[in-house]
Write a protein that holds these residues in place. Structure first.
Motif, PDB file in Angstrom:
ATOM      1  N   ASP A   1       0.789  -1.230   0.000  1.00 28.11           N
ATOM      2  CA  ASP A   1       0.000   0.000   0.000  1.00 28.11           C
ATOM      3  C   ASP A   1       0.822   1.281   0.000  1.00 28.11           C
ATOM      4  O   ASP A   1       0.277   2.351   0.233  1.00 28.11           O
ATOM      5  N   VAL A   2       2.131   1.199  -0.230  1.00 33.12           N
ATOM      6  CA  VAL A   2       2.931   2.430  -0.213  1.00 33.12           C
ATOM      7  C   VAL A   2       2.719   3.233  -1.486  1.00 33.12           C
ATOM      8  O   VAL A   2       2.353   2.691  -2.531  1.00 33.12           O
TER       9      VAL A   2
ATOM     10  N   VAL B   1       6.280   8.515   3.875  1.00 37.75           N
ATOM     11  CA  VAL B   1       7.449   8.406   4.739  1.00 37.75           C
ATOM     12  C   VAL B   1       7.152   7.332   5.771  1.00 37.75           C
ATOM     13  O   VAL B   1       6.108   7.370   6.434  1.00 37.75           O
ATOM     14  N   ILE B   2       8.059   6.374   5.883  1.00 40.50           N
ATOM     15  CA  ILE B   2       7.972   5.350   6.921  1.00 40.50           C
ATOM     16  C   ILE B   2       9.173   5.563   7.826  1.00 40.50           C
ATOM     17  O   ILE B   2      10.324   5.430   7.388  1.00 40.50           O
TER      18      ILE B   2
ATOM     19  N   HIS C   1       3.029  13.568   8.080  1.00 43.11           N
ATOM     20  CA  HIS C   1       2.309  12.450   7.455  1.00 43.11           C
ATOM     21  C   HIS C   1       3.084  11.130   7.536  1.00 43.11           C
ATOM     22  O   HIS C   1       2.696  10.141   6.926  1.00 43.11           O
ATOM     23  N   SER C   2       4.156  11.117   8.317  1.00 42.02           N
ATOM     24  CA  SER C   2       5.000   9.917   8.442  1.00 42.02           C
ATOM     25  C   SER C   2       4.310   8.821   9.249  1.00 42.02           C
ATOM     26  O   SER C   2       3.729   9.078  10.304  1.00 42.02           O
TER      27      SER C   2
ATOM     28  N   GLU D   1      -3.212  10.381   9.627  1.00 42.21           N
ATOM     29  CA  GLU D   1      -4.434  10.289   8.824  1.00 42.21           C
ATOM     30  C   GLU D   1      -4.174   9.702   7.439  1.00 42.21           C
ATOM     31  O   GLU D   1      -4.964   8.908   6.924  1.00 42.21           O
ATOM     32  N   ALA D   2      -3.041  10.055   6.831  1.00 43.39           N
ATOM     33  CA  ALA D   2      -2.718   9.559   5.490  1.00 43.39           C
ATOM     34  C   ALA D   2      -2.604   8.035   5.449  1.00 43.39           C
ATOM     35  O   ALA D   2      -2.721   7.429   4.379  1.00 43.39           O
ATOM     36  N   TRP D   3      -2.385   7.407   6.591  1.00 44.73           N
ATOM     37  CA  TRP D   3      -2.199   5.961   6.651  1.00 44.73           C
ATOM     38  C   TRP D   3      -3.363   5.234   7.333  1.00 44.73           C
ATOM     39  O   TRP D   3      -3.360   4.006   7.383  1.00 44.73           O
ATOM     40  N   THR D   4      -4.332   5.929   7.871  1.00 40.82           N
ATOM     41  CA  THR D   4      -5.366   5.290   8.699  1.00 40.82           C
ATOM     42  C   THR D   4      -6.027   4.109   8.000  1.00 40.82           C
ATOM     43  O   THR D   4      -6.058   3.014   8.550  1.00 40.82           O
ATOM     44  N   ASN D   5      -6.538   4.303   6.806  1.00 40.19           N
ATOM     45  CA  ASN D   5      -7.227   3.204   6.105  1.00 40.19           C
ATOM     46  C   ASN D   5      -6.263   2.100   5.704  1.00 40.19           C
ATOM     47  O   ASN D   5      -6.580   0.917   5.794  1.00 40.19           O
ATOM     48  N   ARG D   6      -5.086   2.480   5.252  1.00 36.76           N
ATOM     49  CA  ARG D   6      -4.116   1.469   4.818  1.00 36.76           C
ATOM     50  C   ARG D   6      -3.636   0.631   5.996  1.00 36.76           C
ATOM     51  O   ARG D   6      -3.502  -0.584   5.872  1.00 36.76           O
TER      52      ARG D   6
END
Length: 147
Positions: free
Chosen positions: A19-20, A25-26, A116-117, A138-143
């Motif tokens: 999903d990236v 940013v991780i 957004h990391s 938030e940018a990752w919540t669903n993923r």
């Protein structure tokens, strides 16, 4: 999340890689030997990298480009930096225009980590397993909820 062994860490990396997106940013946090590079290797392998990715400890930034991976990646290890000002010279933000950024030792950035990391903290459990806790923006919540 508890990860029993290296195989579980690599598998989590593969699931994250599904999903990236460019601009992600991780941030991988944890002590020496916690498994940050192993998790990054799982991500890189799932993105198509053949062979084992070297730790970027010496080079600091190890870029991977098409066609060796399905989307460009900058794998960064900030362990050797002593001051957040040194990170500015690396121009890491430039990678966000066309790459995924995986950052080990993000604390070396000081307050400069992007909001957004996806922040993943890895701790070593007494039994040798790893305990992963996530700060999910938030940018990752669903993923993240689908992992």
């Amino acid at each position: 999340m508890k990860l029993a062994d290296e195989t579980a860490m690599l598998d989590l990396g593969r699931r994250i890689a599904a999903d990236v997106r460019i601009g992600d940013v991780i941030a991988l946090e944890g002590g020496l030997g916690a498994g940050k590079t192993t998790l990054a290797r799982g991500i890189l392998a799932a993105l198509g990298l053949e062979g084992e990715a070297p730790s970027p400890s010496f080079a600091i930034v190890q870029p991977y480009d098409l066609p060796e991976v399905r989307l460009p990646v900058a794998h960064v290890d900030l362990y050797r930096l002593d001051d957040p000002a040194e990170a500015q010279e690396l121009a890491l933000g430039d990678y966000l225009m066309d790459s995924l950024l995986i950052v080990e030792w993000p604390d070396r950035l000081g307050e400069a980590l992007w909001p957004h990391s996806l922040r993943l903290h890895i701790a070593i459990e007494p039994d040798g397993a790893r305990r992963l806790t996530a700060d999910v923006p938030e940018a990752w919540t669903n993923r993240w909820s689908q992992l």
